[in-house]
Design a protein around this motif. Structure first.
Motif, PDB file in Angstrom:
ATOM      1  N   TYR A 374       0.881  -1.236   0.097  1.00 51.78           N
ATOM      2  CA  TYR A 374      -0.031   0.159   0.024  1.00 51.78           C
ATOM      3  C   TYR A 374       0.998   1.399   0.125  1.00 51.78           C
ATOM      4  O   TYR A 374       0.603   2.274  -0.931  1.00 51.78           O
ATOM      5  N   TRP A 375       1.856   1.345   0.702  1.00 53.99           N
ATOM      6  CA  TRP A 375       2.755   2.561   0.919  1.00 53.99           C
ATOM      7  C   TRP A 375       3.754   2.603  -0.235  1.00 53.99           C
ATOM      8  O   TRP A 375       3.781   3.710  -0.807  1.00 53.99           O
ATOM      9  N   LEU A 376       4.065   1.620  -0.792  1.00 54.52           N
ATOM     10  CA  LEU A 376       4.856   1.686  -2.026  1.00 54.52           C
ATOM     11  C   LEU A 376       3.913   2.033  -3.109  1.00 54.52           C
ATOM     12  O   LEU A 376       4.668   2.974  -3.893  1.00 54.52           O
ATOM     13  N   ASP A 377       2.958   1.704  -3.242  1.00 51.02           N
ATOM     14  CA  ASP A 377       2.020   2.106  -4.432  1.00 51.02           C
ATOM     15  C   ASP A 377       1.625   3.480  -4.265  1.00 51.02           C
ATOM     16  O   ASP A 377       1.571   4.380  -4.979  1.00 51.02           O
ATOM     17  N   SER A 422      10.135   3.855   2.337  1.00 45.70           N
ATOM     18  CA  SER A 422      11.345   4.446   2.735  1.00 45.70           C
ATOM     19  C   SER A 422      12.214   3.375   3.260  1.00 45.70           C
ATOM     20  O   SER A 422      13.536   3.279   2.638  1.00 45.70           O
ATOM     21  N   VAL A 423      11.732   2.152   3.716  1.00 47.11           N
ATOM     22  CA  VAL A 423      12.614   0.894   3.980  1.00 47.11           C
ATOM     23  C   VAL A 423      13.096   0.342   2.813  1.00 47.11           C
ATOM     24  O   VAL A 423      14.129   0.175   2.522  1.00 47.11           O
ATOM     25  N   VAL A 424      12.290   0.111   1.714  1.00 52.27           N
ATOM     26  CA  VAL A 424      12.596  -0.603   0.526  1.00 52.27           C
ATOM     27  C   VAL A 424      13.371   0.401  -0.393  1.00 52.27           C
ATOM     28  O   VAL A 424      14.532  -0.227  -0.670  1.00 52.27           O
ATOM     29  N   ARG A 425      13.115   1.646  -0.459  1.00 55.65           N
ATOM     30  CA  ARG A 425      13.858   2.737  -1.181  1.00 55.65           C
ATOM     31  C   ARG A 425      15.595   2.431  -0.711  1.00 55.65           C
ATOM     32  O   ARG A 425      16.423   2.708  -1.489  1.00 55.65           O
ATOM     33  N   PHE A 426      15.714   2.501   0.611  1.00 57.15           N
ATOM     34  CA  PHE A 426      16.909   2.499   1.059  1.00 57.15           C
ATOM     35  C   PHE A 426      17.979   1.397   1.349  1.00 57.15           C
ATOM     36  O   PHE A 426      18.829   1.327   1.355  1.00 57.15           O
ATOM     37  N   LYS A 431       9.759  -7.133   1.097  1.00 53.66           N
ATOM     38  CA  LYS A 431       8.491  -6.689   1.772  1.00 53.66           C
ATOM     39  C   LYS A 431       8.781  -5.665   2.773  1.00 53.66           C
ATOM     40  O   LYS A 431       7.857  -5.338   3.651  1.00 53.66           O
ATOM     41  N   GLY A 432       9.907  -4.984   2.755  1.00 53.31           N
ATOM     42  CA  GLY A 432      10.313  -3.765   3.619  1.00 53.31           C
ATOM     43  C   GLY A 432      10.324  -4.395   5.011  1.00 53.31           C
ATOM     44  O   GLY A 432      10.370  -3.609   6.012  1.00 53.31           O
TER      45      GLY A 432
END
Length: 505
Positions: A374-377, A422-426, A431-432
């Motif tokens: 949800y947050w990624l999208d 933010s977790v996935v990006r960095f 799944k973060g």
């Protein structure tokens, strides 16, 4: 070929990758660590906003005591004695919004006494839990990853404790918590991100804290990472930042190097992945080196949730408050369309003077969610709404804090919100996830295999190898991997302490 002429390339500059780099460099290899981010550490990190530091990882470090095998291993990869550790008497306080509270102490004697005071009707179960903590206080878990004969000695010590281990490892924290009549004791076990873990994880946690072997280092995770980087570079290792791996190169079913996203090729005699496990197997290696067991594990094994973190810089001395305050909500907090929280844990970092100016305090709320998509999208498709949702959650957390400490809202100087996006990006964590695989009942804490079927000259290390995650998993799996590589190359694995003294392998 001498080890000095052999090269190891390590994908991932988190704690696992850096520890592997130290052990390999100390054993005579030429090591290059590739980190996709601008700073080393991965999720073991913090950031600054308006004079405040906000920690996202480290709340205690198992192995902080100089006594014991794990403490000795930390001192092989960094000068841990440069750190100052604090050991809070009160581990956590649970509070309801109608004024009830339960103090959860770090030491087993105080913990048992407080639980018995709060709930005499649960006396039998409380005493059983405390007895398990005392019974496993000297359990040599880190030694199970050692080489023989040390592993054999650890197994001999383990035999008398097997019935205790099997009993407490057979149920989840949530299942166990339902045995208690007292609401807050029950909620301690049942609610939160750790409810799916085997209850043995909580037994070990209190055992380590009772022995003062799980202290918080002043400066947080970056202070630990900085010392490991210093040790790695002092040994001659190379750390490259902003170096994103795109492919692990394979020839004749042996890893021979790494291709970076910019096209650069780095050749090596060994490749170690300290990166995300799913990305390593299915992306960097194209899914060519896996079997049904690996597929099933990634498909079915529970992972730790991702999280939102609301961080607040408060112009107030909060040293009278507990370091971890969990507020049990009268009205639940809707975090996202699939996540409703009944409890909000607040980290109040008054015990770390480096995190805020004098007289002020850094406060963080850690909000777990499995709805990372949800947050990624939202970040990708609707940045304006993404920002609005972050603000909504921050306002909700501030309201919860203000009900507990009236007037604190006006003393908040800065607000920062990170999300699973933010977790996935960095970090690119699958799944973060905050810590990889959950050590559910039956999974155990031991490292899973660090090799892949059919692939030579390759190892995996880190939280995706050893369920339970945390910084010790990075240290222990790194040590195991380099010891195996040295054995394969017929070279000695003799790690050195930060003082340069040889340690027994």
């Amino acid at each position: 070929m001498k080890p000095a002429s052999r090269k190891i390339v390590i994908v991932g500059g988190g704690v696992a990758g850096l520890c592997a780099g130290v052990y390999a460099q100390a054993s005579g290899y030429q090591v290059e660590v590739l980190e996709q981010g601008s700073v080393p550490g991965g999720l073991a990190t913090s950031w600054k906003r308006a004079g405040y530091t906000f920690e996202t990882c480290l709340h205690w470090l198992v192995g902080s005591s100089p006594d014991g095998a794990l403490g000795a291993q930390w001192r092989e990869v960094c000068d841990l004695d440069k750190l100052t550790f604090v050991y809070p008497e009160e581990f956590q306080r649970l509070e309801t919004e109608d004024g009830r509270a339960l103090r959860i102490y770090s030491h087993v004697d105080q913990l048992e006494a407080e639980f018995l005071r709060a709930s005499p009707q649960d006396a039998e179960e409380i005493r059983a839990f405390a007895s398990a903590i005392r019974g496993l206080a000297d359990f040599p878990m880190e030694a199970l990853n050692e080489a023989w004969p040390r592993k054999g000695l650890a197994l001999l010590r383990l035999i008398p404790k097997l019935p205790l281990l099997q009993h407490w490892a057979s149920m989840s924290a949530a299942e166990y918590g339902k045995r208690f009549e007292h609401e807050l004791i029950r909620r301690f076990f049942v609610d939160g991100a750790t409810s799916g873990m085997s209850v043995i994880a909580l037994v070990f946690m209190f055992a380590w804290m009772s022995r003062k072997n799980a202290g918080y280092p002043i400066g947080g995770s970056k202070a630990v990472v900085r010392l490991i980087v210093e040790r790695f570079r002092a040994l001659g290792g190379t750390l490259r930042l902003m170096a994103k791996a795109d492919e692990i190169l394979v020839e004749n079913n042996a890893a021979v190097g790494v291709r970076l996203a910019d096209g650069e090729t780095i050749h090596a005699d060994w490749v170690i992945s300290a990166a995300d496990g799913h990305a390593t197997i299915y992306d960097l290696l194209g899914g060519k080196y896996r079997d049904e067991a690996i597929d099933q594990f990634y498909e079915k094994q529970q992972v730790f949730p991702s999280y939102l973190q609301v961080s607040l810089g408060v112009a107030q001395d909060l040293s009278a408050e507990p370091g971890l305050l969990s507020r049990c909500l009268a009205e639940p907090l809707r975090l996202d369309p699939e996540t409703v929280l009944h409890e909000v844990p607040l980290r109040i970092f008054h015990y770390d003077p480096t995190f805020a100016p004098p007289g002020k305090t850094a406060v963080t709320a850690f909000l777990p969610t499995y709805n990372y998509a949800y947050w990624l999208d939202l970040e990708r498709s609707d940045p304006k709404r993404y920002a609005a949702e972050k603000q909504r959650v921050a306002r909700a957390v501030i309201a919860i804090l203000d009900r507990r400490m009236p007037g604190i809202r006006e003393r908040i100087e800065t607000i920062d919100v990170s999300t699973p996006a933010s977790v996935v990006r960095f970090t690119a964590n699958w799944k973060g996830s905050m810590e990889g695989f959950v050590p559910t009942p039956g999974t155990g804490f031991g490292a899973k295999r660090q090799t892949l079927p059919g692939l030579d000259r390759f190892r995996m290390v880190g939280q995706w190898v050893q369920p339970g995650g945390g910084l010790p998993s990075g240290l222990m799996t790194a040590r195991t991997a380099i010891r195996a590589i040295c054995r394969k190359d017929h070279v000695p694995f003799v790690p050195k302490s930060a003082s340069g003294v040889d340690q027994a392998a």
